[in-house]
Scaffold this active site. Structure first.
Site: not given
Ligand code: AMP
Ligand code: ZN
Length: 134
Positions: A30-31, A99-101
């Site tokens: 995650d960025i 997506h799963f964190h």
């Molecule tokens: P959510 O709020 O559960 O939809 O999580 C989306 C996640 O995607 C967030 O934690 C962002 O930091 C991450 N994210 C968004 N764009 C990117 C990217 N280009 N590369 C890596 N992570 C990303």
């Protein structure tokens, strides 16, 4: 999905810090990590969230979640892990590709992901149970 950032990441059209890839799934850093090692697992096919994702894909994500959680323990010395999914904007989903964190947790990392509410009376819990089972 032409405009989906996670589809582009899965295809390699946008750079990412890839940690794992197979025919179905892709995992990357995650960025904006909650802590170092915070990963995202996505399917290569576009599904908005858990409601439209096939069971077979969710099964694979579940198994990979465990594998990567073990990797976080072994390689980063994580003590624990949070596995989180937001499905829908009211749940604070911000990227509408499933997506799963996978979030490693460390002793004294001073993060607080709290899901604890207030204690309810039995009659209130009973009412909700009836709604769910009716
Ligand atoms: P959510 O709020 O559960 O939809 O999580 C989306 C996640 O995607 C967030 O934690 C962002 O930091 C991450 N994210 C968004 N764009 C990117 C990217 N280009 N590369 C890596 N992570 C990303
Ligand atoms: Zn997508």
């Amino acid at each position: 999905m032409d405009n989906c950032i996670f589809c582009k990441i899965a295809k390699g059209d946008i750079a990412s810090f890839k940690i794992y890839e197979d025919d179905t799934l892709f995992a990357f850093l995650d960025i904006n990590p909650v802590v170092d090692g915070h990963l995202l697992i996505i399917p290569k096919t576009h599904h908005e969230n858990i409601f439209d994702t096939p069971d077979e894909v969710l099964e694979k994500i579940s198994i990979l979640s465990k594998k990567l959680a073990i990797t976080l323990k072994e390689k980063l010395n994580a003590k624990a892990v949070n596995i989180l999914n937001a499905s829908g904007k009211e749940a604070q989903q911000s990227v509408f590709h499933l997506h799963f964190h996978i979030i490693p947790r460390f002793e004294n990392d001073e993060k607080n992901l709290s899901f604890h509410g207030e204690k309810k009376e039995a009659k209130d819990l009973e009412r909700v149970k009836e709604m769910l089972l009716s």
